[in-house]
Write a protein that holds these residues in place. Structure first.
Motif, mmCIF file in Angstrom:
data_model
loop_
_atom_site.group_PDB
_atom_site.id
_atom_site.type_symbol
_atom_site.label_atom_id
_atom_site.label_comp_id
_atom_site.label_asym_id
_atom_site.label_seq_id
_atom_site.Cartn_x
_atom_site.Cartn_y
_atom_site.Cartn_z
ATOM 1 N N MET A 168 0.830 -1.212 0.000
ATOM 2 C CA MET A 168 0.000 0.000 0.000
ATOM 3 C C MET A 168 0.860 1.256 0.000
ATOM 4 O O MET A 168 1.878 1.309 0.687
ATOM 5 C CB MET A 168 -0.900 0.010 1.245
ATOM 6 C CG MET A 168 -2.319 0.390 0.900
ATOM 7 S SD MET A 168 -3.401 0.578 2.334
ATOM 8 C CE MET A 168 -2.623 1.767 3.369
ATOM 9 N N THR A 169 0.452 2.228 -0.769
ATOM 10 C CA THR A 169 1.192 3.491 -0.794
ATOM 11 C C THR A 169 1.085 4.179 0.568
ATOM 12 O O THR A 169 0.017 4.208 1.168
ATOM 13 C CB THR A 169 0.613 4.413 -1.879
ATOM 14 O OG1 THR A 169 0.649 3.722 -3.124
ATOM 15 C CG2 THR A 169 1.410 5.696 -1.987
ATOM 16 N N GLN B 244 1.652 7.433 -10.982
ATOM 17 C CA GLN B 244 1.404 6.169 -11.701
ATOM 18 C C GLN B 244 2.616 5.773 -12.534
ATOM 19 O O GLN B 244 2.969 4.599 -12.624
ATOM 20 C CB GLN B 244 0.155 6.305 -12.585
ATOM 21 C CG GLN B 244 -1.125 6.272 -11.760
ATOM 22 C CD GLN B 244 -2.341 6.752 -12.539
ATOM 23 O OE1 GLN B 244 -2.209 7.498 -13.509
ATOM 24 N NE2 GLN B 244 -3.535 6.353 -12.088
ATOM 25 N N ARG C 116 -4.409 7.258 -2.285
ATOM 26 C CA ARG C 116 -5.578 6.407 -2.522
ATOM 27 C C ARG C 116 -5.790 6.185 -4.024
ATOM 28 O O ARG C 116 -6.046 5.065 -4.468
ATOM 29 C CB ARG C 116 -6.797 7.113 -1.898
ATOM 30 C CG ARG C 116 -8.051 6.353 -2.058
ATOM 31 C CD ARG C 116 -9.068 6.667 -0.986
ATOM 32 N NE ARG C 116 -10.274 5.955 -1.358
ATOM 33 C CZ ARG C 116 -11.468 6.514 -1.454
ATOM 34 N NH1 ARG C 116 -11.645 7.795 -1.127
ATOM 35 N NH2 ARG C 116 -12.494 5.796 -1.821
ATOM 36 N N GLY C 117 -5.643 7.253 -4.802
ATOM 37 C CA GLY C 117 -5.804 7.131 -6.248
ATOM 38 C C GLY C 117 -4.810 6.140 -6.834
ATOM 39 O O GLY C 117 -5.122 5.389 -7.757
ATOM 40 N N ASP D 105 -3.473 3.564 -5.210
ATOM 41 C CA ASP D 105 -3.792 2.194 -4.787
ATOM 42 C C ASP D 105 -5.094 1.673 -5.387
ATOM 43 O O ASP D 105 -5.204 0.511 -5.744
ATOM 44 C CB ASP D 105 -3.905 2.131 -3.259
ATOM 45 C CG ASP D 105 -2.547 2.274 -2.595
ATOM 46 O OD1 ASP D 105 -1.534 2.070 -3.289
ATOM 47 O OD2 ASP D 105 -2.505 2.598 -1.389
ATOM 48 N N GLU D 106 -6.099 2.567 -5.449
ATOM 49 C CA GLU D 106 -7.445 2.082 -5.803
ATOM 50 C C GLU D 106 -7.889 2.498 -7.193
ATOM 51 O O GLU D 106 -8.985 2.146 -7.616
ATOM 52 C CB GLU D 106 -8.460 2.592 -4.764
ATOM 53 C CG GLU D 106 -8.135 2.120 -3.354
ATOM 54 C CD GLU D 106 -9.022 2.772 -2.304
ATOM 55 O OE1 GLU D 106 -10.133 3.211 -2.656
ATOM 56 O OE2 GLU D 106 -8.591 2.864 -1.145
ATOM 57 N N GLY D 107 -7.072 3.308 -7.852
ATOM 58 C CA GLY D 107 -7.438 3.724 -9.199
ATOM 59 C C GLY D 107 -8.151 5.064 -9.211
ATOM 60 O O GLY D 107 -8.685 5.525 -8.193
ATOM 61 N N GLU D 108 -8.145 5.675 -10.376
ATOM 62 C CA GLU D 108 -8.705 7.019 -10.526
ATOM 63 C C GLU D 108 -10.145 7.116 -10.076
ATOM 64 O O GLU D 108 -10.568 8.122 -9.494
ATOM 65 C CB GLU D 108 -8.614 7.453 -11.998
ATOM 66 C CG GLU D 108 -7.275 8.043 -12.322
ATOM 67 C CD GLU D 108 -7.065 8.253 -13.809
ATOM 68 O OE1 GLU D 108 -8.016 8.678 -14.479
ATOM 69 O OE2 GLU D 108 -5.945 7.990 -14.271
ATOM 70 N N ALA E 160 -11.659 5.890 -7.711
ATOM 71 C CA ALA E 160 -11.833 6.039 -6.268
ATOM 72 C C ALA E 160 -11.764 7.504 -5.837
ATOM 73 O O ALA E 160 -12.298 7.885 -4.790
ATOM 74 C CB ALA E 160 -10.778 5.225 -5.531
#
Ligand SMILES: Nc1nc2c(c(=O)[nH]1)N[C@@H](CNc1ccc(C(=O)N[C@@H](CCC(=O)N[C@@H](CCC(=O)N[C@@H](CCC(=O)O)C(=O)O)C(=O)O)C(=O)O)cc1)CN2
Ligand SMILES: [Zn+2]
Length: 766
Positions: free
Chosen positions: A1-2, A318, A373-374, A376-379, A381
């Motif tokens: 996790m970031t 990214q 969060r972006g 780890d979970e993608g844009e 999120a």
């Protein structure tokens, strides 16, 4: 996790609680215990806030009662003789504040064994910021020892309240390079220093930390010979000292450039990069830095107040995450958030179109968390946040076609005085007929509680503008009378009507906005609320003419008009990021030029255009400097060159080293320059002598940043040293800087001593 991390949080408090507590303690109104309790509460509050925002690595020991470099020096036992430290055990608060502010001759100091007359440590700019640090003094006799492991204590303090913090240490190499070394090369002291750092790290690990942040900002500068080897020695030693403790090596304020290869070879667990100042270094860093080690991406601007372009920042993150590196990433601000205000929430009066584009410290933390969060979970999120960020970026800054037209019509003659200095000097000497070593001051007289209260009452609507102005005039008149009485040759009006030398002008210029609580620490308890440039700058109406003309009407002596120069207006503001800085600076220069012209027309024969932040904007790397200096000098000249030969232009600079920019200072072509020299014992004058600075100079002979009142003999000695270097016919006698931070109890005797000193020297010189 970031990992969402922070490098440092503002320490003054959202309502400047620390300032209030310090000043109350210094004036004897509260106890040491009360001061320490306030400090502890502030630390607890900022830890809780950061943790609550979702920050995983919350910093500790980023807090300080005065300055983090002084804290480091005191913890390492770097305390010169005479300040009451026995050479063993913790450094007392009395010693600490004597180092920071000089001895004041109190009983408490006597009890603590502080030598009466002990001066404050030299204070200087922290890299290219408006923060100032105290310069540790090193000698061949310096013996390092851990007087108190403040880092371990901070870890325990956090854990006791449920937060495992990441303590922040100023790294050993930067510590040495930022110190002032007498008769010894700083890096030669590294072997003696490292065991103490090792002890610090062991203590931190024992206290329960898993990460430590070691700041080495010097890595983004041109390093002296030997530094590369020093870094290698240092970090090999530190990595061995506490094997269970992960070291994040933090760099900020620029790119590593040629220092990247050896930095990437250091045995540390993580590396932090400033990707706001230097986004281009990411590519090189990705190539050089092993993928199994942590990379901390400084994506959120710690030096400015604009919202992050989240989409662009996420793109960079990214990119960094590609190629299997994704498991070892941190997202963070570019540098400590010390340089931005606490919270946008307190600003209720901002233009909403501006407010939508801003992010202060707390909002920046939310951006850091969103980016992590972006990643780890993608844009998707963080889609709403990305959308809001896009919308804010799309709003245009305010444009004024008239300003653009004026800039387009600039000619080289506009930045050129009509005649060379020698000819101007003749006209000016004939006009003013001053004695040798004319006595003047830098502009401000004490900003007392009374003066500030007047402004506060006006702001709260408890006083009319007329009543406020009348009160300010009364203060001005009294100051003019006093200056005449004690024999000041060139009086000033005193700047009572100004809250701050930059904010005051920002409030009157178009294109600027200002905050209510946007305080940023400048040094110790002193803060500034930098105005925000968010549109094209112009001057709708005269700003100072009324005050200068009023003051001149009270005396036959030449009243020196007082302006802040364009480069300083730029460097001490938060500047829009959609235009090059030189363009913004030219806009300000034209606004100041208008004011200079109006002052001259109103009969003001001497005009000081302050440029204390001239050097501050200087790029950290030698190779980037020429370009900055070219436009900075041009902007100053543009603001000044509108006047006739017999009008005398002064400028003032403080906290500057002048040696390497003396040619450019000469090129500014001010008729008179007053400079800071008192704290460094006229050392700075060497530059002016070596280059044979062609115009007049006022070397400061009273260090106004210390509450100590120098006697006449001391000032005579300094003036004598100055007269050995600069022909007496071109010397002025003045304090180091403005007296706004001093009280009248200090200013009255010190100025009288200064007049006496100048007279003594005049008599010697005939
Ligand atoms: N911008 C800037 N940078 C600079 C300098 C400078 O002068 N200006 N000088 C150099 C050294 N740095 C300094 C930085 C700050 C101060 C300084 O004195 N700051 C003042 C605040 C100045 C200010 O804006 N004052 C306002 C607001 C004062 C205030 O606190 N008002 C109270 C109310 C007071 C009352 O009710 O009586 C409040 O808002 O809560 C005013 O006077 O109007 C302070 O910390 O105390 C001095 C030197 C380098 N950088
Ligand atoms: Zn100054």
């Amino acid at each position: 996790m970031t990992i969402a991390a922070n490098l440092g949080y503002p320490r003054i408090g959202p309502r400047r609680e620390l300032k209030t507590a310090l000043e109350s303690f210094w004036s004897g109104k509260s106890t040491e215990a009360e001061l320490l309790a306030t400090a502890e509460a502030l630390r607890a509050g900022s830890r809780a806030l950061q943790q609550g925002s979702g920050i995983n690595h919350v910093p500790s020991t980023d807090f300080t009662l005065y300055d983090h470099v002084l804290d480091t020096a005191c913890a390492l036992g770097v305390v010169p003789d005479g300040y009451g430290w026995s050479g063993e055990g913790p450094v007392s608060l009395a010693t600490y504040f004597a180092l920071a502010r000089g001895a004041r001759g109190t009983e408490a100091e006597q009890e603590a064994g502080i030598r009466p007359g002990a001066t404050a440590l030299e204070m200087t700019k922290w890299f290219d910021t408006n923060y100032h640090y105290l310069v540790p003094r090193l000698t061949p006799e310096t013996r390092f020892q851990l007087t108190r492991n403040r880092w371990a204590d901070a870890v325990r303090e956090g854990l006791a309240l449920g937060t495992r913090t990441r303590p922040v240490l100023l790294g050993p190499v930067s510590f040495l390079l930022l110190s002032k070394a007498e008769d010894v090369r700083p890096l030669d002291l590294l072997p003696a220093l490292l065991p103490v750092y090792a002890e610090v790290l062991r203590g931190i690990a024992e206290a329960g930390a898993t990460w430590v942040q070691i700041d080495e900002p010097c890595l983004v500068t041109d390093l002296p010979p030997g530094a590369e080897a020093a870094y290698a020695t240092a970090y090999h030693a530190l990595a061995e000292a506490a094997p269970g403790l992960d070291i994040l090596l933090a760099t900020y304020f620029g790119a590593l450039r040629e220092n990247l290869p050896f930095t990437a070879a250091l045995p540390v667990a993580g590396l932090h990069l400033d990707l706001v100042r230097a986004p281009d270094q990411l590519a090189d860093a990705l190539a050089a830095w092993p993928a199994d080690r942590w990379l901390s991406l400084g994506l959120v601007d710690g030096r400015n107040v604009w919202r992050t372009d989240l989409r662009q920042a996420l793109g960079l993150a990214q990119h960094a995450a590609a190629g299997g590196r994704g498991k070892r990433l941190m997202v963070a601000p570019s540098c400590s958030l010390l340089h931005v205000p606490h919270s946008l929430k307190l600003e209720t009066a901002l233009d909403p179109a501006l407010a939508r584009r801003l992010a202060f410290a707390n909002e920046k933390l939310a951006e850091v968390v969103a980016l992590a969060r972006g990643l780890d979970e993608g844009e998707a999120a963080i889609a709403p946040l990305l959308k809001a960020s896009d919308a804010a970026r799309a709003e245009a800054q305010r444009q004024d076609p008239a300003v653009a037209a004026r800039l387009g019509a600039l000619t080289p003659e506009m930045a050129q005085r009509r005649s060379p200095y020698a000819q101007r000097a003749e006209a000016q000497h004939a006009r003013f007929n001053l004695p040798k070593l004319p006595v003047t001051s830098i502009g401000s007289w004490p900003q007392t509680a009374e003066v500030r209260a007047l402004r506060a009452r006006l702001a709260r609507g408890e006083m009319t503008q007329d009543a406020h102005d009348a009160a300010m005039e009364a203060l001005t008149a009294e100051a003019v009378r006093w200056q005449e009485e004690i024999g000041v040759d060139v009086p000033v009006h005193g700047e009572f009507e100004r809250n701050d030398m930059v904010k005051y002008f920002g409030e009157q210029l178009a294109g600027y906005a200002f905050t209510k609580h946007g305080w940023v620490q400048s040094y110790g308890s002193r803060c500034v609320a930098p105005p925000i440039i968010w549109g094209d700058v112009s001057r709708p109406h005269p700003m100072t003419v009324r005050w200068s003309a009023f003051a001149q009407s009270l005396t036959k002596r030449p009243m020196k008009g007082m302006l802040t120069g364009p480069v300083t207006m730029l460097n001490w503001s938060f500047v829009r990021d959609d235009l090059p800085r030189d363009v913004v600076c030219r806009q300000i220069a034209l606004a100041i030029r208008d004011e200079v012209a109006d002052l001259e027309a109103a009969g003001i024969g001497m005009i000081q255009i302050d440029e204390p932040a001239f050097r501050e904007g200087l790029p950290l790397r030698e190779s980037d400097r020429a370009e900055y200096l070219r436009w900075a000098v041009e902007c100053f000249r543009l603001s000044a060159s509108v006047v006739g030969d017999a009008t005398q232009i002064h400028t003032h600079m403080c906290y500057s080293e002048f040696n390497d920019i003396i040619a450019e200072i000469a090129a500014m072509d001010a008729d008179v320059i007053s400079i800071e020299t008192a704290r460094s014992d006229m050392e700075l004058l060497a530059a002016f002598e070596g280059f044979a600075y062609p115009n007049e100079i006022g070397p400061g002979v009273w260090d106004i940043h210390s509450p100590r009142v120098p006697d006449a003999a001391e000032m005579v000695a300094l003036l004598r040293r100055a007269a050995q270097r600069v022909p007496a016919g071109r010397l002025w006698a003045n304090p180091d800087c403005g007296c706004k931070t001093r009280g009248w109890a200090e200013v009255r005797p010190a100025m009288a001593n200064l007049v006496a000193a100048a007279r003594t020297l005049r008599a010697e010189l005939v």
